[in-house]
Design an enzyme around this catalytic site. Structure first.
Site, PDB file in Angstrom:
ATOM      1  N   ALA A  52       0.677  -1.003   0.564  1.00 30.66           N
ATOM      2  CA  ALA A  52      -0.266   0.326  -0.184  1.00 30.66           C
ATOM      3  C   ALA A  52       0.992   1.370  -0.187  1.00 30.66           C
ATOM      4  O   ALA A  52       2.163   0.798   0.396  1.00 30.66           O
ATOM      5  CB  ALA A  52      -1.155  -0.481   1.202  1.00 30.66           C
ATOM      6  N   GLY A 108       1.016  -5.230   0.466  1.00 32.90           N
ATOM      7  CA  GLY A 108      -0.776  -4.733   0.361  1.00 32.90           C
ATOM      8  C   GLY A 108      -0.504  -5.836  -0.947  1.00 32.90           C
ATOM      9  O   GLY A 108      -1.233  -6.370  -1.452  1.00 32.90           O
ATOM     10  N   GLU A 151      -0.368  -9.067  -0.614  1.00 32.36           N
ATOM     11  CA  GLU A 151      -1.713  -9.826  -0.392  1.00 32.36           C
ATOM     12  C   GLU A 151      -2.333  -9.660  -1.830  1.00 32.36           C
ATOM     13  O   GLU A 151      -3.762 -10.261  -1.662  1.00 32.36           O
ATOM     14  CB  GLU A 151      -2.393  -8.423   0.781  1.00 32.36           C
ATOM     15  CG  GLU A 151      -1.726  -8.928   1.954  1.00 32.36           C
ATOM     16  CD  GLU A 151      -2.308  -7.968   2.679  1.00 32.36           C
ATOM     17  OE1 GLU A 151      -1.979  -6.309   2.876  1.00 32.36           O
ATOM     18  OE2 GLU A 151      -2.841  -8.261   3.954  1.00 32.36           O
ATOM     19  N   GLU A 177       5.003  -5.275   7.174  1.00 33.30           N
ATOM     20  CA  GLU A 177       4.085  -3.810   8.016  1.00 33.30           C
ATOM     21  C   GLU A 177       4.390  -3.780   9.313  1.00 33.30           C
ATOM     22  O   GLU A 177       4.507  -3.016   9.527  1.00 33.30           O
ATOM     23  CB  GLU A 177       2.878  -4.337   7.520  1.00 33.30           C
ATOM     24  CG  GLU A 177       1.979  -3.912   6.435  1.00 33.30           C
ATOM     25  CD  GLU A 177       1.773  -6.072   5.773  1.00 33.30           C
ATOM     26  OE1 GLU A 177       2.556  -6.241   5.921  1.00 33.30           O
ATOM     27  OE2 GLU A 177       1.469  -5.639   4.758  1.00 33.30           O
TER      28      GLU A 177
HETATM   29  N1  CO8 Z   1       5.027   3.874  -0.187  1.00 34.02           N
HETATM   30  C1  CO8 Z   1       5.256   4.477  -0.718  1.00 34.02           C
HETATM   31  N2  CO8 Z   1       6.459   4.670  -1.545  1.00 34.02           N
HETATM   32  C2  CO8 Z   1       7.213   3.461  -1.606  1.00 34.02           C
HETATM   33  C3  CO8 Z   1       6.303   2.439  -1.496  1.00 34.02           C
HETATM   34  C4  CO8 Z   1       5.409   1.710  -0.206  1.00 34.02           C
HETATM   35  N3  CO8 Z   1       5.075   0.855  -0.389  1.00 34.02           N
HETATM   36  N4  CO8 Z   1       7.708   1.039  -1.518  1.00 34.02           N
HETATM   37  C5  CO8 Z   1       8.621   1.770  -2.319  1.00 34.02           C
HETATM   38  N5  CO8 Z   1       7.633   3.409  -2.503  1.00 34.02           N
HETATM   39  C6  CO8 Z   1       8.743   4.633  -3.533  1.00 34.02           C
HETATM   40  C7  CO8 Z   1       9.839   5.015  -2.454  1.00 34.02           C
HETATM   41  O1  CO8 Z   1       9.630   5.786  -1.189  1.00 34.02           O
HETATM   42  C8  CO8 Z   1      10.929   5.054  -3.634  1.00 34.02           C
HETATM   43  O2  CO8 Z   1      10.951   6.859  -3.251  1.00 34.02           O
HETATM   44  P1  CO8 Z   1      11.728   8.069  -4.251  1.00 34.02           P
HETATM   45  O3  CO8 Z   1      11.732   7.849  -4.852  1.00 34.02           O
HETATM   46  O4  CO8 Z   1      10.402   9.443  -4.435  1.00 34.02           O
HETATM   47  O5  CO8 Z   1      12.573   8.071  -2.816  1.00 34.02           O
HETATM   48  C9  CO8 Z   1      10.427   5.057  -4.860  1.00 34.02           C
HETATM   49  O6  CO8 Z   1       9.615   3.867  -4.167  1.00 34.02           O
HETATM   50  C10 CO8 Z   1      11.930   3.045  -4.852  1.00 34.02           C
HETATM   51  O7  CO8 Z   1      11.649   2.788  -3.525  1.00 34.02           O
HETATM   52  P2  CO8 Z   1      13.263   2.664  -2.942  1.00 34.02           P
HETATM   53  O8  CO8 Z   1      14.062   3.754  -2.676  1.00 34.02           O
HETATM   54  O9  CO8 Z   1      13.164   2.719  -1.375  1.00 34.02           O
HETATM   55  O10 CO8 Z   1      13.811   1.554  -3.744  1.00 34.02           O
HETATM   56  P3  CO8 Z   1      14.801  -0.264  -3.025  1.00 34.02           P
HETATM   57  O11 CO8 Z   1      14.860  -0.634  -4.103  1.00 34.02           O
HETATM   58  O12 CO8 Z   1      16.060   0.452  -1.774  1.00 34.02           O
HETATM   59  O13 CO8 Z   1      13.898  -0.695  -2.045  1.00 34.02           O
HETATM   60  C11 CO8 Z   1      12.385  -1.972  -1.458  1.00 34.02           C
HETATM   61  C12 CO8 Z   1      12.854  -1.793  -2.329  1.00 34.02           C
HETATM   62  C13 CO8 Z   1      12.665  -2.692  -0.042  1.00 34.02           C
HETATM   63  C14 CO8 Z   1      10.526  -2.290  -1.952  1.00 34.02           C
HETATM   64  C15 CO8 Z   1      11.477  -0.652   0.049  1.00 34.02           C
HETATM   65  O14 CO8 Z   1      11.148   0.392  -1.272  1.00 34.02           O
HETATM   66  C16 CO8 Z   1      10.748  -0.626   0.536  1.00 34.02           C
HETATM   67  O15 CO8 Z   1      10.818  -1.629   1.728  1.00 34.02           O
HETATM   68  N6  CO8 Z   1       9.412  -0.223   0.316  1.00 34.02           N
HETATM   69  C17 CO8 Z   1       8.210  -0.375   1.474  1.00 34.02           C
HETATM   70  C18 CO8 Z   1       7.945  -1.868   1.558  1.00 34.02           C
HETATM   71  C19 CO8 Z   1       6.237  -1.423   2.507  1.00 34.02           C
HETATM   72  O16 CO8 Z   1       6.929  -1.806   3.716  1.00 34.02           O
HETATM   73  N7  CO8 Z   1       6.104  -2.226   2.419  1.00 34.02           N
HETATM   74  C20 CO8 Z   1       4.625  -2.120   2.912  1.00 34.02           C
HETATM   75  C21 CO8 Z   1       3.519  -1.365   2.732  1.00 34.02           C
HETATM   76  S1  CO8 Z   1       2.151  -1.148   4.022  1.00 34.02           S
HETATM   77  C22 CO8 Z   1       1.015  -2.314   3.227  1.00 34.02           C
HETATM   78  O17 CO8 Z   1       1.297  -2.439   2.959  1.00 34.02           O
HETATM   79  C23 CO8 Z   1      -0.450  -2.568   4.330  1.00 34.02           C
HETATM   80  C24 CO8 Z   1      -1.202  -2.792   3.736  1.00 34.02           C
HETATM   81  C25 CO8 Z   1      -2.414  -2.878   4.209  1.00 34.02           C
HETATM   82  C26 CO8 Z   1      -3.642  -3.396   3.179  1.00 34.02           C
HETATM   83  C27 CO8 Z   1      -5.218  -2.988   3.440  1.00 34.02           C
HETATM   84  C28 CO8 Z   1      -6.828  -2.875   2.393  1.00 34.02           C
HETATM   85  C29 CO8 Z   1      -8.022  -2.661   3.819  1.00 34.02           C
END
Ligand code: CO8
Length: 295
Positions: free
Chosen positions: A103, A146, A149, A169
């Site tokens: 998400a 997400g 999921e 998460e």
């Molecule tokens: N949300 C928003 N932006 C994101 C997300 C995300 N989940 N993941 C990556 N991005 C963005 C980064 O902020 C970055 O943006 P910017 O260049 O503007 O800084 C860009 O994507 C590239 O990301 P990274 O520089 O971090 O790339 P890396 O290759 O270094 O890392 C990762 C990749 C490991 C995937 C890293 O980006 C990461 O850890 N992302 C977050 C993963 C995460 O925590 N996901 C869970 C989110 S919470 C969730 O999903 C809850 C779901 C609930 C659903 C409920 C429905 C009812």
């Protein structure tokens, strides 16, 4: 309609040209159509008979983070593909780097409890799991939070060798909210699901296959073409019977064994009320391919 048809090829060509997986699109170029009005996804009909809907998540700068608008577009696309009588299966995919990194954290960061609870935040995500047509997730790269999921809401998951599945998460102070604590346990068992949800660490495509979370692991560049091929195979059967079969398999998640077996038996009996059951068995006996009419 004419306007749509004229523009379909133009739009398909431009979306193909700008797409990171352009090679795979080239293979299907002649048979692809596209729906133009989406911002965060690309929607096409692919395959030799253009009977497989393909939804490509397309927010590359945010690793396909699932912002509210993107998920609303996915719902709309599924509504359209479900209505389309030609479409027999749907593929959901992302890029080679990310299926979806979860998400959109930046979109959620300032939300309060009263907003998310009161507004039933992201409740519409459920649409993927209610699609009557089979949905195949083709997962390359990150399928986190997400994203994992979303893949689990699909009926079949195919993974690229580089795929990573995880529920991180916990590391940002929340828990999975769209099946990560529920669907995951049914695929990988309690211990592994607990490990993934409580450590936040991802598993590889190979582990996911061993655990039964995904049905096959493929080279990343072949993944989407294979998913489309699988979609074509499913679409070659009666859409009516496919929907009944999907519903019956899904019952296994929802009910006891005895109730599930009864549901299956009644659904099996019901196939005998369809023209396609008669046609399928007649064609077998007459040693010819069936001509299903989805009735
Ligand atoms: N949300 C928003 N932006 C994101 C997300 C995300 N989940 N993941 C990556 N991005 C963005 C980064 O902020 C970055 O943006 P910017 O260049 O503007 O800084 C860009 O994507 C590239 O990301 P990274 O520089 O971090 O790339 P890396 O290759 O270094 O890392 C990762 C990749 C490991 C995937 C890293 O980006 C990461 O850890 N992302 C977050 C993963 C995460 O925590 N996901 C869970 C989110 S919470 C969730 O999903 C809850 C779901 C609930 C659903 C409920 C429905 C009812």
């Amino acid at each position: 309609m004419a306007y749509f048809c004229q523009n379909v090829l133009k739009i398909a060509a431009s979306s193909i040209a700008g797409h990171s997986n352009s090679a795979r699109f080239a293979a299907y170029r002649l048979s692809s159509t596209a729906v133009p009005s989406y911002q965060h996804i690309i929607v096409e009909k692919q395959g030799a008979k253009t009977n497989v809907g393909v939804i490509t998540l397309n927010r590359p700068k945010a690793l396909n983070a699932l912002c509210d608008a993107l998920m609303r577009e996915v719902s709309t696309a599924l509504d359209e593909l479900e209505k389309d009588k030609d479409v027999g299966a749907v593929v959901i995919t992302g890029s080679e780097k990310a299926f979806a990194a979860g998400a959109d954290i930046k979109e959620m960061v300032n939300n309060t409890f009263s907003q998310v609870y009161g507004g039933n935040f992201l409740n519409h995500w459920n649409r993927v799991s209610t699609c009557k047509k089979p949905v195949i997730a083709a997962v390359n790269g990150y399928a986190l939070g997400g994203g994992c999921e979303l893949a689990m809401m699909c009926d079949i998951i195919l993974a690229g060798e580089n795929a990573k599945f995880g529920q991180p998460e916990i590391a940002i102070g929340t828990i999975p909210g769209a099946g990560g604590t529920q669907r995951l346990i049914r695929s990988v068992g309690k211990s592994k699901a607990m490990e993934m949800c409580l450590t936040g660490l991802p598993i590889t495509a190979q582990e996911a296959e061993k655990l039964g979370l995904v049905s096959r692991v493929l080279p990343p560049k072949e993944l989407v073409a294979e998913a489309i091929k699988m979609g074509e195979k499913i679409a070659s059967h009666s859409k009516l019977i496919v929907a009944m079969c999907k519903e019956s398999v899904n019952q296994a998640y929802e009910t006891t064994l005895q109730e599930g077996l009864l549901f299956e038996k009644r659904t099996f009996h019901t196939t005998f009320a369809t023209a396609d059951r008669k046609e399928g068995m007649t064609a077998f006996a007459e040693k010819r391919p069936p001509n299903f009419t989805d009735s």
